[in-house]
Design an enzyme around this catalytic site. Structure first.
Site, PDB file in Angstrom:
ATOM      1  N   ASP A   1       0.856  -1.188   0.000  1.00 44.15           N
ATOM      2  CA  ASP A   1       0.000   0.000   0.000  1.00 44.15           C
ATOM      3  C   ASP A   1       0.892   1.239   0.000  1.00 44.15           C
ATOM      4  O   ASP A   1       2.098   1.139  -0.205  1.00 44.15           O
ATOM      5  CB  ASP A   1      -0.919  -0.020   1.228  1.00 44.15           C
ATOM      6  CG  ASP A   1      -0.113  -0.036   2.520  1.00 44.15           C
ATOM      7  OD1 ASP A   1       0.184   1.059   3.053  1.00 44.15           O
ATOM      8  OD2 ASP A   1       0.232  -1.124   3.002  1.00 44.15           O
TER       9      ASP A   1
ATOM     10  N   HIS B   1       1.281  -8.955  -3.558  1.00 46.24           N
ATOM     11  CA  HIS B   1       0.321  -7.939  -3.115  1.00 46.24           C
ATOM     12  C   HIS B   1       1.073  -6.609  -3.077  1.00 46.24           C
ATOM     13  O   HIS B   1       1.654  -6.223  -2.068  1.00 46.24           O
ATOM     14  CB  HIS B   1      -0.250  -8.283  -1.738  1.00 46.24           C
ATOM     15  CG  HIS B   1      -1.295  -7.314  -1.280  1.00 46.24           C
ATOM     16  ND1 HIS B   1      -2.614  -7.411  -1.650  1.00 46.24           N
ATOM     17  CD2 HIS B   1      -1.213  -6.207  -0.504  1.00 46.24           C
ATOM     18  CE1 HIS B   1      -3.300  -6.423  -1.111  1.00 46.24           C
ATOM     19  NE2 HIS B   1      -2.463  -5.677  -0.417  1.00 46.24           N
TER      20      HIS B   1
ATOM     21  N   ASP C   1       0.628 -17.490  -4.332  1.00 46.53           N
ATOM     22  CA  ASP C   1       1.180 -16.437  -5.197  1.00 46.53           C
ATOM     23  C   ASP C   1       0.029 -15.758  -5.926  1.00 46.53           C
ATOM     24  O   ASP C   1      -0.213 -15.988  -7.105  1.00 46.53           O
ATOM     25  CB  ASP C   1       2.183 -17.029  -6.185  1.00 46.53           C
ATOM     26  CG  ASP C   1       2.814 -15.958  -7.070  1.00 46.53           C
ATOM     27  OD1 ASP C   1       2.711 -14.766  -6.720  1.00 46.53           O
ATOM     28  OD2 ASP C   1       3.401 -16.329  -8.109  1.00 46.53           O
TER      29      ASP C   1
ATOM     30  N   GLU D   1       2.238 -10.289   0.489  1.00 47.62           N
ATOM     31  CA  GLU D   1       2.541  -8.864   0.462  1.00 47.62           C
ATOM     32  C   GLU D   1       4.058  -8.672   0.472  1.00 47.62           C
ATOM     33  O   GLU D   1       4.827  -9.612   0.725  1.00 47.62           O
ATOM     34  CB  GLU D   1       1.902  -8.126   1.644  1.00 47.62           C
ATOM     35  CG  GLU D   1       1.976  -6.608   1.472  1.00 47.62           C
ATOM     36  CD  GLU D   1       1.136  -5.834   2.481  1.00 47.62           C
ATOM     37  OE1 GLU D   1       0.965  -4.628   2.260  1.00 47.62           O
ATOM     38  OE2 GLU D   1       0.662  -6.429   3.457  1.00 47.62           O
TER      39      GLU D   1
END
Length: 540
Positions: A155, A469, A514, A523
């Site tokens: 993120d 991720h 994955d 992540e």
């Protein structure tokens, strides 16, 4: 040879240095195995595996084939008497050069607040992002212009505590292995004077300095939007309001520590920047002195981004005292360190964002300052004892690593690399090579010598992860993910919907997917890459 048999034998898919221990992990009861020239198909060496073991972490019966004696450079594969085979790999002293380079270059791809130009970022270029001043939570009329730094993970949040761990790992790598950083990445700041690793760390350190409250010296805990953006949103399209969360003691403590460390390291290359780092560290220490007891950080109710909450701030204070003493030589910092070293509540040998005491111990043991000889001896003995514990687990594990089954948690690959890092430190402190051999097996695990036969680093190995991720890798329209990202790895906690639906019942070391949706297994973060840079720096 069937597709099931190919790659069934787990090896480091990058290869092996000539004089490293070379172990292939073979499913089943074991027996004879051979090393085969991959081009000619001719066997060049053969041996017998170790006795098979029931490996609790992987849920498999495996044996180990040791071909360390073979040092001839070339491309090979391992074959068993049962018809199993490994993927091809090389024997060469340069097998880690490109992976090390990519793991370090990844920090540039994590940069926030600037355009990533094609000349430096290649296909993974993108526009500048998150340049607006942030609202101070609880004081809506106030703004903090804290642009820059690194996105933390998949993120776009920016967090002081994990950022401090990442910088500490990179600066320690530079202290221990300066030769590993002679090659240009390159970066926009690259020159012939300062190694690129120091340019990259400075980009994060300058952001951290913007996170220090100039009114009192405390450090804001994090800078994020109120909520995470969608999974394919590029950073420049994440335009929601930014918020600075309140000051925390953990952020202030590790800020003081990493700034003091930076002041010492940058003094030789940029005296002005080093002085600014030391001043920032001393202001943060003054805040800590005013608030010897401070509530642990918790997200404000409106904010749902990563918390990095921690009720314990003694380990950050312990680390800060060690670095400030090593940098300044002032007795008050030495006294504070000695007092905190007597606290049983501090874990003095861990290197995670929640337990940072190991950095304080390493700094004190590496210090050129006058030390309390009795305390130094106890800390050294404690660190070596911890390394012995990790080595003992490694020796019992079917894949040669130091994770017990219950340690396959969110970010298990961080533990894999943290443990390898600690063993390399122990190696140096003990003038031994026993820990180093085991640490290198952790590298083999990372690049394919694991039950899934998968390389956990994007762009490296025959079977690397492809769908981390990581929002830029998902949203940039480029088929390949950003290279050099280390996946969090197996996590038996089943902490996302995909894991709960598809991984229930898997063995701990096989609890991995994955796929972008499995953020609890796949992540990426800056502080998983950073210990990997340290460990691979040893291999260059």
């Amino acid at each position: 040879m069937s597709m099931e048999q190919q790659g069934c034998i787990a090896v480091n898919q990058l290869g092996y240095r000539r004089r490293d221990a070379k172990i292939a992990i073979i499913p089943g009861q074991g027996g004879s195995f051979r090393l085969v020239n991959n081009e000619s198909g001719e066997p060049v060496w053969q041996g017998e595996t170790s006795a098979a073991v029931e490996d609790k972490a992987s849920g498999e019966t495996v044996s180990r084939g040791d071909f360390s004696a073979w040092e001839q450079p070339g491309t090979y594969r391992i074959e068993s008497g049962e018809g199993q085979t490994s993927y091809p790999f090389v024997i060469s002293d340069s097998v880690y050069q490109e992976a090390h380079h990519a793991l370090l270059k990844t920090f540039y791809y994590f940069r926030c607040g600037m355009e990533l130009e094609e000349r430096y970022a290649g296909s993974w270029k993108h526009a500048a992002c998150h340049q607006m001043p942030a609202i101070v939570h609880g004081d809506e009329s106030r703004r903090v212009d804290a642009w820059g730094g690194w996105h933390d993970a998949g993120d776009y949040g920016k967090y002081v505590v994990p950022g401090a761990k990442a910088v500490a790992d990179l600066l320690l790598a530079y202290e221990y292995y300066p030769h590993a950083f002679e090659r240009l990445l390159p970066l926009p700041e690259s020159n012939d004077v300062i190694p690129d690793v120091l340019h990259e760390c400075r980009y994060e350190l300058e952001w951290m300095q913007r996170m220090q409250d100039n009114e009192n010296g405390g450090v804001f805990h994090k800078l994020t939007t109120l909520n995470f953006p969608g999974p394919d949103i590029m950073p420049e399209d994440d335009t929601a309001e930014l918020y600075v969360s309140p000051i925390s003691a953990t952020a202030t403590g590790c800020f003081a520590a990493v700034m003091a460390k930076a002041a010492r390291i940058y003094a030789a290359v940029d005296a002005s920047f080093a002085a600014g780092c030391l001043n920032a560290a001393e202001q943060a220490w003054a805040w800590l002195a005013i608030y010897p007891e401070y509530p642990g950080f918790r997200n404000p109710p409106e904010i749902t981004t990563g918390e990095y909450g921690d009720e314990q701030d003694a380990d950050e204070r312990y680390w800060a005292a060690a670095e400030l003493y090593r940098t300044t030589g002032e007795g008050r910092y030495h006294q504070a360190f000695r007092q905190m070293a007597e606290q049983d509540t501090i874990n003095k040998y861990e290197l995670g964002w929640a337990d940072m005491g190991g950095y304080g111990t390493i700094s004190y043991l590496m210090s050129e300052r006058e030390r309390d000889s009795g305390l130094a001896a106890r800390l050294k003995a404690g660190l070596l004892q911890r390394a012995n514990e990790l080595a003992a687990v490694s020796d019992q594990d079917g894949y040669g690593i130091s994770l017990r089954p219950e340690q396959y948690i969110w970010g298990s690959n961080m533990l894999v690399m943290n443990h390898a890092m600690l063993m390399l430190v122990a190696d140096r402190l003990s003038d031994s090579t026993a820990y180093m051999r085991r640490a290198i097996e952790h590298v083999h695990y990372l690049f394919g010598a694991n039950v899934l036969g998968k390389s956990y680093v994007t762009g490296f190995g025959i079977k690397p992860i492809l769908h981390p991720h990581h929002r830029p890798s998902e949203g940039d329209g480029v088929e390949e993910p950003v290279p050099g990202l280390l996946s969090g790895g197996p996590n038996q906690g089943l902490q996302d919907d995909y894991a709960r639906e598809h991984l229930t019942g898997r063995a701990p070391a096989a609890s991995f997917a994955d796929i972008m949706e499995s953020y609890s297994t796949n992540e990426v973060t800056i502080y998983w890459n950073s210990p990997a840079v340290f460990v691979l720096s040893h291999c260059i």
